[in-house]
Each structure stands twice: as C-alpha cells, then as structure tokens.
Design a protein around this motif. Sequence first.
Motif, PDB file in Angstrom:
ATOM      1  N   SER A 282      86.081  44.352  15.457  1.00 57.37           N
ATOM      2  CA  SER A 282      84.959  45.228  15.139  1.00 57.37           C
ATOM      3  C   SER A 282      84.624  46.240  16.227  1.00 57.37           C
ATOM      4  N   TRP A 283      85.231  46.131  17.398  1.00 60.62           N
ATOM      5  CA  TRP A 283      84.945  47.077  18.479  1.00 60.62           C
ATOM      6  C   TRP A 283      86.135  48.003  18.697  1.00 60.62           C
ATOM      7  N   PRO A 284      85.933  49.155  19.347  1.00 63.71           N
ATOM      8  CA  PRO A 284      87.004  50.148  19.480  1.00 63.71           C
ATOM      9  C   PRO A 284      88.190  49.642  20.293  1.00 63.71           C
ATOM     10  N   ASP A 285      89.354  50.229  19.978  1.00 71.49           N
ATOM     11  CA  ASP A 285      90.550  50.083  20.799  1.00 71.49           C
ATOM     12  C   ASP A 285      90.961  48.626  20.976  1.00 71.49           C
ATOM     13  N   THR A 286      91.408  48.027  19.879  1.00 66.78           N
ATOM     14  CA  THR A 286      91.768  46.614  19.892  1.00 66.78           C
ATOM     15  C   THR A 286      92.829  46.298  20.947  1.00 66.78           C
TER      16      THR A 286
ATOM     17  N   ARG B 221      85.227  53.587   7.171  1.00 66.34           N
ATOM     18  CA  ARG B 221      84.520  53.997   5.955  1.00 66.34           C
ATOM     19  C   ARG B 221      83.714  52.851   5.356  1.00 66.34           C
ATOM     20  N   HIS B 222      82.473  53.156   4.956  1.00 68.64           N
ATOM     21  CA  HIS B 222      81.601  52.166   4.315  1.00 68.64           C
ATOM     22  C   HIS B 222      81.803  52.190   2.799  1.00 68.64           C
ATOM     23  N   ARG B 223      81.972  50.997   2.233  1.00 68.84           N
ATOM     24  CA  ARG B 223      82.075  50.887   0.774  1.00 68.84           C
ATOM     25  C   ARG B 223      81.478  49.564   0.327  1.00 68.84           C
ATOM     26  N   MET B 224      81.179  49.462  -0.966  1.00 68.70           N
ATOM     27  CA  MET B 224      80.709  48.200  -1.532  1.00 68.70           C
ATOM     28  C   MET B 224      81.777  47.107  -1.390  1.00 68.70           C
ATOM     29  N   THR B 225      83.035  47.519  -1.312  1.00 68.68           N
ATOM     30  CA  THR B 225      84.136  46.561  -1.202  1.00 68.68           C
ATOM     31  C   THR B 225      84.644  46.450   0.230  1.00 68.68           C
ATOM     32  N   THR B 226      83.830  46.884   1.178  1.00 67.40           N
ATOM     33  CA  THR B 226      84.180  46.788   2.594  1.00 67.40           C
ATOM     34  C   THR B 226      83.176  45.886   3.284  1.00 67.40           C
ATOM     35  N   MET B 227      83.667  44.993   4.124  1.00 70.32           N
ATOM     36  CA  MET B 227      82.772  44.134   4.882  1.00 70.32           C
ATOM     37  C   MET B 227      83.087  44.315   6.356  1.00 70.32           C
ATOM     38  N   ASN B 228      82.229  43.720   7.202  1.00 71.88           N
ATOM     39  CA  ASN B 228      82.602  43.628   8.602  1.00 71.88           C
ATOM     40  C   ASN B 228      83.611  42.485   8.714  1.00 71.88           C
ATOM     41  N   THR B 229      83.480  41.590   9.654  1.00 73.79           N
ATOM     42  CA  THR B 229      84.471  40.506   9.760  1.00 73.79           C
ATOM     43  C   THR B 229      83.914  39.180   9.268  1.00 73.79           C
TER      44      THR B 229
ATOM     45  N   ILE C 187      89.544  55.545   6.091  1.00 77.61           N
ATOM     46  CA  ILE C 187      90.038  54.166   6.171  1.00 77.61           C
ATOM     47  C   ILE C 187      88.845  53.245   6.420  1.00 77.61           C
ATOM     48  N   PRO C 188      88.702  52.154   5.664  1.00 77.84           N
ATOM     49  CA  PRO C 188      87.565  51.244   5.863  1.00 77.84           C
ATOM     50  C   PRO C 188      87.771  50.322   7.058  1.00 77.84           C
ATOM     51  N   HIS C 189      86.676  49.698   7.491  1.00 80.68           N
ATOM     52  CA  HIS C 189      86.727  48.685   8.531  1.00 80.68           C
ATOM     53  C   HIS C 189      86.751  47.304   7.876  1.00 80.68           C
ATOM     54  N   GLY C 190      86.893  46.268   8.693  1.00 79.62           N
ATOM     55  CA  GLY C 190      86.789  44.899   8.200  1.00 79.62           C
ATOM     56  C   GLY C 190      88.079  44.299   7.677  1.00 79.62           C
ATOM     57  N   PHE C 191      89.225  44.903   7.992  1.00 84.71           N
ATOM     58  CA  PHE C 191      90.507  44.363   7.530  1.00 84.71           C
ATOM     59  C   PHE C 191      91.408  44.053   8.725  1.00 84.71           C
TER      60      PHE C 191
ATOM     61  N   THR D  97      97.702  38.128   6.793  1.00 84.92           N
ATOM     62  CA  THR D  97      96.889  39.267   7.204  1.00 84.92           C
ATOM     63  C   THR D  97      96.771  40.233   6.041  1.00 84.92           C
ATOM     64  N   THR D  98      95.541  40.594   5.694  1.00 84.73           N
ATOM     65  CA  THR D  98      95.289  41.511   4.591  1.00 84.73           C
ATOM     66  C   THR D  98      94.917  42.875   5.145  1.00 84.73           C
ATOM     67  N   GLY D  99      95.656  43.900   4.736  1.00 83.27           N
ATOM     68  CA  GLY D  99      95.381  45.235   5.239  1.00 83.27           C
ATOM     69  C   GLY D  99      95.677  45.348   6.720  1.00 83.27           C
ATOM     70  N   PHE D 100      95.098  46.337   7.361  1.00 80.30           N
ATOM     71  CA  PHE D 100      95.307  46.508   8.802  1.00 80.30           C
ATOM     72  C   PHE D 100      93.977  46.822   9.474  1.00 80.30           C
ATOM     73  N   ASN D 101      93.951  46.609  10.773  1.00 75.44           N
ATOM     74  CA  ASN D 101      92.752  46.778  11.586  1.00 75.44           C
ATOM     75  C   ASN D 101      92.620  48.244  11.977  1.00 75.44           C
ATOM     76  N   VAL D 102      91.574  48.911  11.476  1.00 77.55           N
ATOM     77  CA  VAL D 102      91.419  50.334  11.750  1.00 77.55           C
ATOM     78  C   VAL D 102      91.215  50.601  13.237  1.00 77.55           C
ATOM     79  N   ASN D 103      90.740  49.616  13.996  1.00 73.79           N
ATOM     80  CA  ASN D 103      90.529  49.832  15.428  1.00 73.79           C
ATOM     81  C   ASN D 103      91.815  49.794  16.236  1.00 73.79           C
ATOM     82  N   ASP D 104      92.947  49.513  15.580  1.00 81.03           N
ATOM     83  CA  ASP D 104      94.233  49.762  16.222  1.00 81.03           C
ATOM     84  C   ASP D 104      94.476  51.265  16.370  1.00 81.03           C
TER      85      ASP D 104
END
Length: 745
Positions: free
Chosen positions: A390-394, A633-641, A701-705, A713-720
């Motif tokens: 959830s934080w920048p630059d994994t 990106r925020h969406r109804m189908t996006t969560m944090n972790t 690109i949404p967060h929380g993946f 692993t589902t999707g990819f981590n946007v903070n990469d």
Amino acid sequence: MGTWHKTGCVLCAQNCGLEVLVEGNRMVKVRPDKENPRSLGYACRKGMNVLYHQYPADRLTQPLKKVGGEFVPVSWDQALNEIAEKLTTTVEAHGPRSFAYLGASAQGGHMEAGFGVSLMKCLGSQNLYTSAGQEFSGTWWVQGRMFGKQYILTGPDDHETEMLVAWGWNGMESHQMPRAPLVLKGISKDPERLLVSVDPRKSETARIADIHLALRPGTDSLLVKAMIAIIVEQGWENEAYLSDHTDGWQTVKPWFQAFDTRAALAVCELSYDTVFDLCRLMTTRRWAFHPDLGIFMGRHSTLNSYLLNILGCVCGIFGQRGGNIIPGMVMPLGYHADERNPKVWQTVVSGLPPAAAGSFPACALPEEILTDHPDRIRAAIVSVCNPLRSWPDTKALETAFDHLDLLVVHDMVMSETAQKAHYVLPCRSFYEAYDGTFFPWSFPNVYFQMRRPVVKPEGDQLESSQIFTRLADKMGLIPEIPEEVRQAAHKDRMTFGAALMAWVGAHPEYFPKMLFILGKTLGEAWDSAALAGFWGMMMTAPKAFRKNAARLGFETGMEMGDRIFQTVIDTPEGLWVGTMDAENNLAEVKTDSGKIELVIPELEAEARALDADTEARDLILTDAFPLVLNAGRHRMTTMNTQLRDPEWLKGKRGCTIAVSPSLADTLGLSDGDAVRVTTEAGTAVGELEVKDDVREGMVLIPHGFGLNYNGQTTGFNVNDLTGSTHRDPIGTPLHRFVPCRLETP
C-alpha cells in the motif's frame, strides 16, 4: 438460529453501520444497519463482503519468529522478551532515531495508534510513518499553516450547500464521505442545487454532474490560479469575509493580478467562458469543494491544496453553512508538528517534515533506512498495515526492510510485509475486539461508534493495543502499579478512577505512560486495552469535545466522561456524541491571529511563478514515457489490502489497465488483451480494459492487487510502478501523474 449483532464496516474510512449474523461463533451473513444514525442503512458492496476480510486463508493464530529464513511458532513471552531486549539494545546503542513506528493507518480501528505513539514517545522517538503520510502530507501541512493545526481537516457541508465541487474526487466510486453515492445523486437531481466535477476524465461522478471541467491532467494549480485571477479581475472577491476572517490578502492578491487567464486556460484545455461562468457561480452561491487524491497526489500536490484554500477564502466559504467547515472531533487524527519548531524532527536524508499531523511521508522511509547516516532507522514495528502493498515504491521498501536489524509486524494475516519480518504477532480482527475510528466526517453533529466483539478469536491472538502494552511492560516502561490500584480495576470505574488519580497525581511523570497503565489495569480486567484506553480518553477528553457533548445534552461535571463512555458502550449502532456551534465555526481556527492565514512564505515563489508558458513547457512528456498513469484508481471493485481473497469480486473485473479506445487501436490491442506498462520505477503486464470514459493519453490502474493469497497472486501491485522519489517537495508521492508507456508484451 443465530443472533444479529450491530457493528460497522472496517474496510474504508466511512465505517458504515452493519449488522452481522453470528452462528456458533462464526459470522455468516451481513446486512446494512438501518439504525446507524450516520449511514442510515447504506452500505456498499465492500462492506457487504466483509466476511472475506474476517475469514482469510492466511489468518495468523500464534506468534511466529523467523529462524533460518523460516517462521516457527513461539510463545508470547518468548517473542515479547526477545523483541524487548533487541529493541532496548538498539535504542541504547544508536539513539531514539533508530526506532520507527509504522501504523495508525487502519480504516477500521484507531485505538492501537495511541498505544503505538506512546511506545514511540517513551523511547524518545518521533519517527511515525502512516498511510496518511503517504496521501496527505502536502494538504495537511497547508492546513497547519492556514488554520493553525495540521489535524484541522476542513470539509464540505454537503447537506446545506447549493453547489458541490468534486475536485479530483470520484465519490460515486470511491466514497470519501458518508453515503457518498446517495448524496451526490441527491444533489444532481435537485433543481435548486448544482454538482460540479473537475476531473480529466468523464468519471462516474462527472457523468451525473451539471458541470464537468475536463481539465488536462496535471493542470489543477494553473486552473485554480486562473479562477482566482478572474474573480479578482472582475472585483467579485468577498472583501468583507477576507477582512474579517483572513490575514494576508493584500500580500497574496498581487499574485493573481495581471495574470493571463486565457493563456492559462488554453493550457488547461478548457473553455474560458465555461470557467468564467463557474467563477460567477462561486461568488454568488453557497458552495463547497470536496478534494481527493486527484489533487492531493497530483502534480503540484501541495500547491494544489494551497491555491484551492485561497480560492475558498476569496469566495468566503470556510466556516460558513453550505461551505467548507471545520468538523467536530472526538479526538484529533494525530497531533500538530510544525517543523519550524527546532524540537520537531525532520527526515535525516531529505529534511522532510512530519507534515501529516505528526506523520512523516511514507515515501521517505526507504532512504531513512538505507542511508549510512548514524541516525538511520534500524528497528521498526509495523502495526495493522501492509506497506509492501500500500505504500510507494515496493522494491525500495523491500530492500530497506531487509536492512533492518529488527522488523516486528502486528497483523491478522501473513501479509507481504509480515513475510519480511523477524517476528510476526497475531492480532485479533476488528470483529473480535473493541475498537473505533475518529474520522470527522459529519457536521454539525459529532459521531462515534465503539464496535464491540461479535465473535471470539479462534487462536492465541491479542489486540494490537494489548501487544504494545505487554511490550512496554517487558521493556520496563510501565511504572510499578500499587496493588490498591490494580484491585480497584476490578471494581466500579469511578472507584478505579479515584485510586488511579490519587497515585498518578503524586507522580506527574507517569502521565505520558497513562495508556499503558490503563492497559495493564482496566485492560487486563476487561481483556481489552483498547476499551480501557477509550475510557481514559473520555475521562480526559478535550474541552472542545466536552462543550459539544454538553450542547447535545450530556450532563457536565466530574463524571461526564464516564457517562459518555457508558452511553457509547450501550449504543452499539453508534450515536451522535456532540453537536457544534454551527454559527461560530471559525472559532475553531487555531492560528496566532485567530484568522485564516493566507501567506505561506515557502510557497510564495512557486505560486507567483506559475503561468501558462512555464506549465506548457513542463507538461511536455518524453518519447520514452508519453502517457500519464493514474496509479491507484478508486473503484467499487477495488480494495486496499484488507480483502485478500479475490473471490470477493464475484466475477467483477479486478486489476486492469484501462485506456481509451483510440489508444487501444494505436497499440493494435483489444479489450482483455495482455499489455505491458512501464515507468521509470518498474514494469508490469496486465489485462487491458478499453473504456470510453478514459481520457486520451491517460492510463488507469487500481490499487489493492498483487496480493500473495493462498499460493496465488491476483493481478499486480501498482506500487511496483511508483518511485519513492517521484514526489512533491513536502513528500506526497505523485501517483496521479506518473509518466509511463504501454507496449505489447
């Protein structure tokens, strides 16, 4: 037959009221709580899927220690004894700057924050890192300078406003205010009110807006400066308000005179007439603005917030019904930390301030660990958050965590951050413990809900507040408590309070350790350090909160705090605990002058220099990275972790790379194809989503993946894809303006 229990959602900061059906110590069904006075029976699909949060496959049930690269179970005593010894040794050898507390970030529970901060301060450290420091460093720093305290978070009086301006905010999907979709639809359908969206794309909120300013990405500051300039040129500013309630207008007014508004709006790719008409509305109507991450994490982050606040003052909306008000608080979200005070720390590498109410910018953490400076961070406790997703630059954070001498994680699951830890300590979930949040989202009434346990933990878990208390005890930070005080904890609360104050009153040096004392006395009697801490907070509540509570009808006197505490406990659906003086809201301003301070010297040069020519040059993207990525990106189908099981999506599209149809055509790709996105920080391959509402040249690109759940692993981590150095001068990462490119994989 099971039993329905009133509780609340813990998955976002709105904490909508829920009811859960419990059968045999297991939550089996969820429904909205119609009796919750704030959410009024509303809950989004995330809250309705909270069972996926409560029952993850990677739930932790016992303390773990990493031995030879593998985790082995240990007892609580062994884990805490070893952590206490290593942490004490580290701080004694390297000083208090060697320790950092990473937490106070949970969307569902804030009680651990008080205990974590208490431990940090007992060790002499100021190294607090939170998720708020990731998103809000710039805007909270501005609030501190203009309103006197960083935790004064002004917000829209949405129920009274005649015009709501959603600036960089897509509330129809992201919420960020109670019942947001219903409120926004209500304004949109009301012929007497207006909804305005300022957003580069035609978002879900923009689709229902009366006015949509589809500005060029990254030009928010330029647009706001142009709007103020138009108002000044036309003589529309609210001179009486500026004179009575602000300080410094004559100093900042010249910044907006002789400004080429037409050239600026051409760079913003907006019609002059449309913006001119909106400025007229802003000076003739009661209006409010609701900013969000499009502003806070966009280009010119801190300047965006500064100029927006000046615009609000020019129009006279702060502290006025229907405008942007200062909401009431049960407890502030953090504390004021002004870096101009020599006692306040700054980061050792970049000199960044603790701008987010005492919290340092999250993007500064890797360099604070990896530096060879003698004051580098060497030990950290991470409580109920997951920085490695959830934080920048994994990548930088992973490297940094590998260099820590001690990393301890409190969590309910084996998160990506926990996998890096030396010790992992299992937490009770928010439905197995007492907890609540202090988000100030309502006006003029003040809301609070103390969620109670609805199921018992099925393992050897503790509250994070209990963990901090036990660790403090192991480190010798809690003074020896007299037997009569310990015994009084098992009697009525007022008897305990009298015994406690008789003892602590003779030892004022114990007051900074009061939460730990409560945790070890009442906390042990109640099996909840968090509940004990809340009682203590009510007994010593700030004067402003007590006034608000009295105005609502709570009887004053020595037992007022205890009466409020009991009422909160007796009202599991949540309640109004106070009401503000709505007609004197600006009395909440805490500056030396008592007025809103318009001059921030550190931002003057940047505000003055902002013009069309400079922005036109600076906005030119390179051939290597010709597109703008909106990372998170925020969406109804996006969560944090917090919803780790991908099954919660129930067939909905999750981690996608959204682009416009024309960009997809240029790439020769179709919806559902694989595509590679690359930034200066990294690269990832994901599923293309083609959407008409995405602005040309943007990538969403949404967060929380990218969560490692149950072996997959589902999707990819946007903070990469985000770099810790791609940030505003105050430290907010610019996640809404990340240059990138797309390619076929």
